[in-house]
Write a protein that holds these residues in place. Structure first.
Motif, PDB file in Angstrom:
ATOM      1  N   MET A  84       0.834  -1.198   0.000  1.00 26.50           N
ATOM      2  CA  MET A  84       0.000   0.000   0.000  1.00 26.50           C
ATOM      3  C   MET A  84       0.870   1.250   0.000  1.00 26.50           C
ATOM      4  O   MET A  84       0.581   2.230  -0.698  1.00 26.50           O
ATOM      5  CB  MET A  84      -0.925   0.001   1.212  1.00 26.50           C
ATOM      6  N   LYS A  85       1.931   1.219   0.779  1.00 25.61           N
ATOM      7  CA  LYS A  85       2.827   2.366   0.854  1.00 25.61           C
ATOM      8  C   LYS A  85       3.529   2.596  -0.486  1.00 25.61           C
ATOM      9  O   LYS A  85       3.748   3.734  -0.895  1.00 25.61           O
ATOM     10  CB  LYS A  85       3.851   2.128   1.970  1.00 25.61           C
ATOM     11  N   PHE A  86       3.863   1.504  -1.183  1.00 23.70           N
ATOM     12  CA  PHE A  86       4.510   1.615  -2.476  1.00 23.70           C
ATOM     13  C   PHE A  86       3.552   2.159  -3.531  1.00 23.70           C
ATOM     14  O   PHE A  86       3.916   3.004  -4.340  1.00 23.70           O
ATOM     15  CB  PHE A  86       5.050   0.246  -2.908  1.00 23.70           C
ATOM     16  N   ILE A  87       2.322   1.660  -3.530  1.00 27.72           N
ATOM     17  CA  ILE A  87       1.336   2.064  -4.542  1.00 27.72           C
ATOM     18  C   ILE A  87       0.851   3.488  -4.298  1.00 27.72           C
ATOM     19  O   ILE A  87       0.780   4.301  -5.205  1.00 27.72           O
ATOM     20  CB  ILE A  87       0.125   1.106  -4.529  1.00 27.72           C
ATOM     21  N   LYS A  88       0.494   3.784  -3.053  1.00 24.22           N
ATOM     22  CA  LYS A  88      -0.066   5.097  -2.747  1.00 24.22           C
ATOM     23  C   LYS A  88       1.055   5.981  -2.201  1.00 24.22           C
ATOM     24  O   LYS A  88       1.234   6.120  -1.008  1.00 24.22           O
ATOM     25  CB  LYS A  88      -1.206   4.969  -1.743  1.00 24.22           C
ATOM     26  N   ASN A  89       1.790   6.580  -3.100  1.00 25.83           N
ATOM     27  CA  ASN A  89       2.886   7.445  -2.701  1.00 25.83           C
ATOM     28  C   ASN A  89       2.487   8.898  -2.908  1.00 25.83           C
ATOM     29  O   ASN A  89       1.335   9.213  -3.196  1.00 25.83           O
ATOM     30  CB  ASN A  89       4.151   7.078  -3.479  1.00 25.83           C
ATOM     31  N   ASP A  90       3.436   9.801  -2.800  1.00 24.05           N
ATOM     32  CA  ASP A  90       3.125  11.234  -2.927  1.00 24.05           C
ATOM     33  C   ASP A  90       2.592  11.595  -4.313  1.00 24.05           C
ATOM     34  O   ASP A  90       1.781  12.511  -4.453  1.00 24.05           O
ATOM     35  CB  ASP A  90       4.379  12.069  -2.639  1.00 24.05           C
ATOM     36  N   LEU A  91       3.049  10.873  -5.322  1.00 21.12           N
ATOM     37  CA  LEU A  91       2.582  11.179  -6.675  1.00 21.12           C
ATOM     38  C   LEU A  91       1.163  10.698  -6.919  1.00 21.12           C
ATOM     39  O   LEU A  91       0.458  11.239  -7.768  1.00 21.12           O
ATOM     40  CB  LEU A  91       3.525  10.538  -7.706  1.00 21.12           C
ATOM     41  N   ARG A  92       0.764   9.641  -6.213  1.00 20.05           N
ATOM     42  CA  ARG A  92      -0.589   9.100  -6.377  1.00 20.05           C
ATOM     43  C   ARG A  92      -1.301   9.092  -5.036  1.00 20.05           C
ATOM     44  O   ARG A  92      -1.692   8.059  -4.532  1.00 20.05           O
ATOM     45  CB  ARG A  92      -0.516   7.687  -6.916  1.00 20.05           C
ATOM     46  N   SER A  93      -1.484  10.233  -4.456  1.00 21.01           N
ATOM     47  CA  SER A  93      -2.090  10.267  -3.128  1.00 21.01           C
ATOM     48  C   SER A  93      -3.608  10.398  -3.166  1.00 21.01           C
ATOM     49  O   SER A  93      -4.270  10.172  -2.166  1.00 21.01           O
ATOM     50  CB  SER A  93      -1.495  11.411  -2.308  1.00 21.01           C
ATOM     51  N   ARG A  94      -4.159  10.771  -4.309  1.00 19.42           N
ATOM     52  CA  ARG A  94      -5.610  10.968  -4.400  1.00 19.42           C
ATOM     53  C   ARG A  94      -6.219   9.975  -5.380  1.00 19.42           C
ATOM     54  O   ARG A  94      -6.467  10.285  -6.532  1.00 19.42           O
ATOM     55  CB  ARG A  94      -5.925  12.377  -4.873  1.00 19.42           C
ATOM     56  N   MET A  95      -6.453   8.782  -4.901  1.00 17.31           N
ATOM     57  CA  MET A  95      -7.121   7.795  -5.744  1.00 17.31           C
ATOM     58  C   MET A  95      -8.285   7.194  -4.974  1.00 17.31           C
ATOM     59  O   MET A  95      -8.212   7.047  -3.758  1.00 17.31           O
ATOM     60  CB  MET A  95      -6.154   6.717  -6.228  1.00 17.31           C
ATOM     61  N   ASN A  96      -9.341   6.870  -5.687  1.00 17.84           N
ATOM     62  CA  ASN A  96     -10.491   6.285  -5.002  1.00 17.84           C
ATOM     63  C   ASN A  96     -10.202   4.824  -4.650  1.00 17.84           C
ATOM     64  O   ASN A  96      -9.229   4.229  -5.102  1.00 17.84           O
ATOM     65  CB  ASN A  96     -11.770   6.446  -5.833  1.00 17.84           C
ATOM     66  N   ASP A  97     -11.058   4.260  -3.829  1.00 23.17           N
ATOM     67  CA  ASP A  97     -10.839   2.906  -3.317  1.00 23.17           C
ATOM     68  C   ASP A  97     -10.839   1.855  -4.418  1.00 23.17           C
ATOM     69  O   ASP A  97     -10.059   0.901  -4.377  1.00 23.17           O
ATOM     70  CB  ASP A  97     -11.905   2.548  -2.280  1.00 23.17           C
ATOM     71  N   GLU A  98     -11.703   2.026  -5.408  1.00 22.27           N
ATOM     72  CA  GLU A  98     -11.789   1.030  -6.480  1.00 22.27           C
ATOM     73  C   GLU A  98     -10.506   1.007  -7.309  1.00 22.27           C
ATOM     74  O   GLU A  98      -9.963  -0.064  -7.609  1.00 22.27           O
ATOM     75  CB  GLU A  98     -12.989   1.336  -7.372  1.00 22.27           C
ATOM     76  N   PHE A  99      -9.997   2.181  -7.664  1.00 25.53           N
ATOM     77  CA  PHE A  99      -8.757   2.248  -8.432  1.00 25.53           C
ATOM     78  C   PHE A  99      -7.583   1.749  -7.597  1.00 25.53           C
ATOM     79  O   PHE A  99      -6.708   1.027  -8.088  1.00 25.53           O
ATOM     80  CB  PHE A  99      -8.505   3.681  -8.907  1.00 25.53           C
ATOM     81  N   PHE A 100      -7.582   2.122  -6.322  1.00 24.24           N
ATOM     82  CA  PHE A 100      -6.513   1.683  -5.417  1.00 24.24           C
ATOM     83  C   PHE A 100      -6.500   0.159  -5.296  1.00 24.24           C
ATOM     84  O   PHE A 100      -5.455  -0.478  -5.385  1.00 24.24           O
ATOM     85  CB  PHE A 100      -6.701   2.340  -4.050  1.00 24.24           C
ATOM     86  N   SER A 101      -7.678  -0.433  -5.134  1.00 23.97           N
ATOM     87  CA  SER A 101      -7.779  -1.888  -5.057  1.00 23.97           C
ATOM     88  C   SER A 101      -7.337  -2.532  -6.360  1.00 23.97           C
ATOM     89  O   SER A 101      -6.651  -3.556  -6.367  1.00 23.97           O
ATOM     90  CB  SER A 101      -9.213  -2.286  -4.731  1.00 23.97           C
ATOM     91  N   GLY A 102      -7.722  -1.908  -7.483  1.00 17.19           N
ATOM     92  CA  GLY A 102      -7.319  -2.419  -8.785  1.00 17.19           C
ATOM     93  C   GLY A 102      -5.815  -2.384  -8.995  1.00 17.19           C
ATOM     94  O   GLY A 102      -5.250  -3.201  -9.717  1.00 17.19           O
ATOM     95  N   CYS A 103      -5.122  -1.458  -8.365  1.00 19.43           N
ATOM     96  CA  CYS A 103      -3.658  -1.388  -8.449  1.00 19.43           C
ATOM     97  C   CYS A 103      -2.999  -2.322  -7.440  1.00 19.43           C
ATOM     98  O   CYS A 103      -1.939  -2.898  -7.706  1.00 19.43           O
ATOM     99  CB  CYS A 103      -3.182   0.038  -8.189  1.00 19.43           C
ATOM    100  N   LEU A 104      -3.615  -2.438  -6.278  1.00 18.15           N
ATOM    101  CA  LEU A 104      -2.991  -3.181  -5.176  1.00 18.15           C
ATOM    102  C   LEU A 104      -3.025  -4.691  -5.406  1.00 18.15           C
ATOM    103  O   LEU A 104      -2.032  -5.374  -5.156  1.00 18.15           O
ATOM    104  CB  LEU A 104      -3.692  -2.831  -3.862  1.00 18.15           C
ATOM    105  N   VAL A 105      -4.132  -5.210  -5.873  1.00 14.69           N
ATOM    106  CA  VAL A 105      -4.259  -6.667  -6.045  1.00 14.69           C
ATOM    107  C   VAL A 105      -3.225  -7.217  -7.023  1.00 14.69           C
ATOM    108  O   VAL A 105      -2.531  -8.184  -6.706  1.00 14.69           O
ATOM    109  CB  VAL A 105      -5.700  -7.056  -6.442  1.00 14.69           C
ATOM    110  N   PRO A 106      -3.040  -6.633  -8.199  1.00 19.39           N
ATOM    111  CA  PRO A 106      -1.998  -7.171  -9.091  1.00 19.39           C
ATOM    112  C   PRO A 106      -0.591  -7.038  -8.500  1.00 19.39           C
ATOM    113  O   PRO A 106       0.265  -7.893  -8.735  1.00 19.39           O
ATOM    114  CB  PRO A 106      -2.127  -6.326 -10.366  1.00 19.39           C
ATOM    115  N   TYR A 107      -0.346  -5.981  -7.745  1.00 20.99           N
ATOM    116  CA  TYR A 107       0.974  -5.808  -7.152  1.00 20.99           C
ATOM    117  C   TYR A 107       1.250  -6.890  -6.105  1.00 20.99           C
ATOM    118  O   TYR A 107       2.332  -7.469  -6.062  1.00 20.99           O
ATOM    119  CB  TYR A 107       1.094  -4.420  -6.517  1.00 20.99           C
TER     120      TYR A 107
END
Length: 135
Positions: A84-107
């Motif tokens: 989560m810390k890697f995905i949601k960094n300073d450059l991508r701090s404003r993402m909704n839960d659905e997009f965040f989940s979509g990025c986190l699961v493959p990672y």
């Protein structure tokens, strides 16, 4: 440990657990010599199943299983927070839960997603909704 898992041990179970623990300690320490050469909780759980004492002391066995699962669960949670810390960094701090989940699961599940072909991913993406441009 039982107090940390109230869903597994209610008030009735807590009293029964205390009784089972007392009986189990007497049984294993004084009566059954098959438990004398154990080197850890893993050996204890195996021996409980081998001797079928897991059915005599189900709450004790549940407690042993919870203790064995704790390091695995802790490591899994730590890996998830690290991801989560890697995905949601300073450059991508404003993402909704659905997009965040979509990025986190493959990672997190890299091994599973490495076995899926790019063509299958593109086809699934294309089939989600009509696109102006075909990929």
């Amino acid at each position: 440990m039982a107090e940390l898992y109230p869903d597994d041990f209610d008030e009735f179970s807590m009293g029964a657990l205390e009784n089972q623990l007392a009986s189990y300690i007497i049984d294993v320490r004084d009566v059954d010599e098959r438990f004398s050469d154990l080197h850890g909780l893993c050996d204890l759980s195996k021996r409980l199943v081998q001797t079928k004492k897991h059915s005599n002391y189900p709450l004790v066995f549940r407690l042993v299983k919870l203790v064995l699962l704790l390091p695995v669960a802790t490591a899994s949670v730590e890996r998830a927070f690290s991801a989560m810390k890697f995905i949601k960094n300073d450059l991508r701090s404003r993402m909704n839960d659905e997009f965040f989940s979509g990025c986190l699961v493959p990672y997190v599940e890299k091994i599973v997603f490495d076995s899926i072909s790019n063509d299958a991913i593109i086809k699934t993406f294309q089939d989600m909704k009509p696109r102006r441009v075909q990929l």
